[in-house]
Design an enzyme around this catalytic site. Sequence first.
Site, mmCIF file in Angstrom:
data_model
loop_
_atom_site.group_PDB
_atom_site.id
_atom_site.type_symbol
_atom_site.label_atom_id
_atom_site.label_comp_id
_atom_site.label_asym_id
_atom_site.label_seq_id
_atom_site.Cartn_x
_atom_site.Cartn_y
_atom_site.Cartn_z
ATOM 1 N N GLU A 38 33.630 41.262 35.075
ATOM 2 C CA GLU A 38 34.518 42.603 35.410
ATOM 3 C C GLU A 38 35.798 42.737 34.483
ATOM 4 O O GLU A 38 36.298 41.711 34.205
ATOM 5 C CB GLU A 38 35.068 42.047 36.725
ATOM 6 C CG GLU A 38 36.254 42.930 37.611
ATOM 7 C CD GLU A 38 35.701 44.260 37.538
ATOM 8 O OE1 GLU A 38 34.402 44.757 38.003
ATOM 9 O OE2 GLU A 38 36.384 45.348 37.743
ATOM 10 N N THR A 80 31.891 49.802 37.877
ATOM 11 C CA THR A 80 31.077 48.928 37.929
ATOM 12 C C THR A 80 29.572 49.075 38.133
ATOM 13 O O THR A 80 28.642 48.653 37.570
ATOM 14 C CB THR A 80 31.558 47.765 38.837
ATOM 15 O OG1 THR A 80 32.695 47.555 38.597
ATOM 16 C CG2 THR A 80 30.749 46.534 38.815
ATOM 17 N N HIS A 193 39.474 41.588 38.639
ATOM 18 C CA HIS A 193 39.368 42.955 39.141
ATOM 19 C C HIS A 193 41.097 43.206 39.106
ATOM 20 O O HIS A 193 41.626 42.556 39.397
ATOM 21 C CB HIS A 193 38.857 42.813 40.436
ATOM 22 C CG HIS A 193 38.498 44.265 40.608
ATOM 23 N ND1 HIS A 193 39.458 45.366 40.868
ATOM 24 C CD2 HIS A 193 37.525 44.990 40.693
ATOM 25 C CE1 HIS A 193 38.891 46.382 41.289
ATOM 26 N NE2 HIS A 193 38.074 46.327 40.801
ATOM 27 N N ASP A 252 31.916 45.336 31.803
ATOM 28 C CA ASP A 252 31.511 46.323 32.367
ATOM 29 C C ASP A 252 32.250 47.673 32.190
ATOM 30 O O ASP A 252 31.694 48.642 31.836
ATOM 31 C CB ASP A 252 31.513 46.233 33.895
ATOM 32 C CG ASP A 252 32.812 46.014 34.538
ATOM 33 O OD1 ASP A 252 33.628 45.782 33.870
ATOM 34 O OD2 ASP A 252 32.743 45.793 35.872
ATOM 35 N N HIS A 253 33.583 47.455 31.974
ATOM 36 C CA HIS A 253 34.236 48.466 31.864
ATOM 37 C C HIS A 253 35.716 48.289 31.474
ATOM 38 O O HIS A 253 36.022 47.043 31.260
ATOM 39 C CB HIS A 253 34.446 49.507 33.014
ATOM 40 C CG HIS A 253 35.015 49.102 34.256
ATOM 41 N ND1 HIS A 253 36.079 48.488 34.455
ATOM 42 C CD2 HIS A 253 34.039 48.892 35.310
ATOM 43 C CE1 HIS A 253 36.169 47.773 35.555
ATOM 44 N NE2 HIS A 253 34.777 48.096 36.300
HETATM 45 C C1 GP9 Z 1 33.123 44.928 43.853
HETATM 46 C C2 GP9 Z 1 33.020 45.331 42.281
HETATM 47 C C3 GP9 Z 1 34.313 46.209 41.968
HETATM 48 O O1 GP9 Z 1 31.658 45.003 44.461
HETATM 49 O O2 GP9 Z 1 31.815 45.489 41.787
HETATM 50 O O3 GP9 Z 1 33.781 47.390 41.257
HETATM 51 P P1 GP9 Z 1 34.931 48.223 40.561
HETATM 52 O O4 GP9 Z 1 35.894 48.730 41.098
HETATM 53 O O5 GP9 Z 1 35.404 47.684 39.200
HETATM 54 O O6 GP9 Z 1 34.027 49.448 40.095
#
Ligand code: GP9
Length: 407
Positions: A38, A80, A193, A252-253
């Site tokens: 994340e 994500t 996150h 991921d981003h």
């Molecule tokens: C929650 C997580 C967050 O399951 O994958 O996703 P995001 O908000 O980063 O797209």
Amino acid sequence: EKMNAVKDLFTQKSAQRTIQNNTFGMYKNNNVIVIQMEAMMNFVIGKSINGEEITPHFNKLMKESMYFNNYYQQTGQGRTSDADFISHSSLHALPSGSAFIRYPEHKYDMLPSIMKKHGYSTNAFHAYESSFWNRTIMYNNMSYDHFYSKNDYKNDEPLGWSLGDKSFFKQSLDKMNSLDQPFYSFLITLTSHYPYTMPKDTQQLNVGEFSDNIFGNYLHAIHYVDEALGQFVQQMKAQGIWDNTILVLYGDHDNSIKDKFYYEQFLGKNISDLDMKQIMNQVPLLIHLPDNSQVGEYTDPAGQIDLSPSLLHLLGIPTDSYHMLGNNLFAEHERQVILRSGAVINSKLVYIPSPDGVYENGNCYDLNTRDTTEITNCRVMFDQAALELNISDQVIQYNLISKLDND
Ligand code: GP9
């Protein structure tokens, strides 16, 4: 005619990635663990703050792994879920919304489904609500044997949105102990996150001038995840799977912290528009191979769309019958990376579009001088990128892989 253009592009991509060099099939029937991290961005890798490394465990692992330092996240609004979709389908994210939510039942040639057909047990692990990003439905379509979500974990480390990554990793590896081998395990971390606030006793770094601001909190969260990663590697070794498992880590981003000021302060230099674009879009990719082979830093541009074809290459599974748009990172050829924003990167040039989408209003950068160059120099790469994005969108929206398979 449109269908022919789609077929032609898939054929062209497949020919580019098909190569049977000495790495093809080198890790046939090995386990594969992919960890999608994340908001893990590349600019923190190898960096220190007040004399302390931010990602010491990642840095150590890099010394015995393939590390791609010019790897791009290609996500759109699906964040994500887009990173997951792109990395597993080798197609692009949609221009709006998330493919997981909009088209979860369409046909895709997804990595877990392919591996399942080749005898792998396939499992996804993410300690959050199973319905978030429509994962339950999408993961069913992706042929995972099981999706371990929040209810499958004991919440013995409440942190952030859910369970802390340290416990998440530990419990996930415990579950892997009873899986049939070879297995494909896909893990999604969560502790780092946005907005990255963690209890003081879990904040281990001295972030100095960034104390109590969002950037400092981001560094703390990444440092925590890195420590969790160190524990994960130790447990893999203790469980006896280190030597027959390919371990892949990627971000991921971006972290949604868009204020250039923080990055200038952290890196101690002025940051140009081009620097900022690269900082916000580069995520790390690390591939640890069981025998520590292919170790090194790989600098050619690459992106999330390239992950599945590259892993299939290592496992000796040909991809020519699959509808994928990515490259094989083990085949030597000139690559260009296409971002969902319409930005395009190759080894010499970067095109950054303007918000109005008019080609001439964008900027074409020369990566040698890091300055703008004649706008016409980027035209060919831009046109190719526009074609590929458009075809990918149509494939997803109109379920074209299903039609192509029926032809
Ligand atoms: C929650 C997580 C967050 O399951 O994958 O996703 P995001 O908000 O980063 O797209």
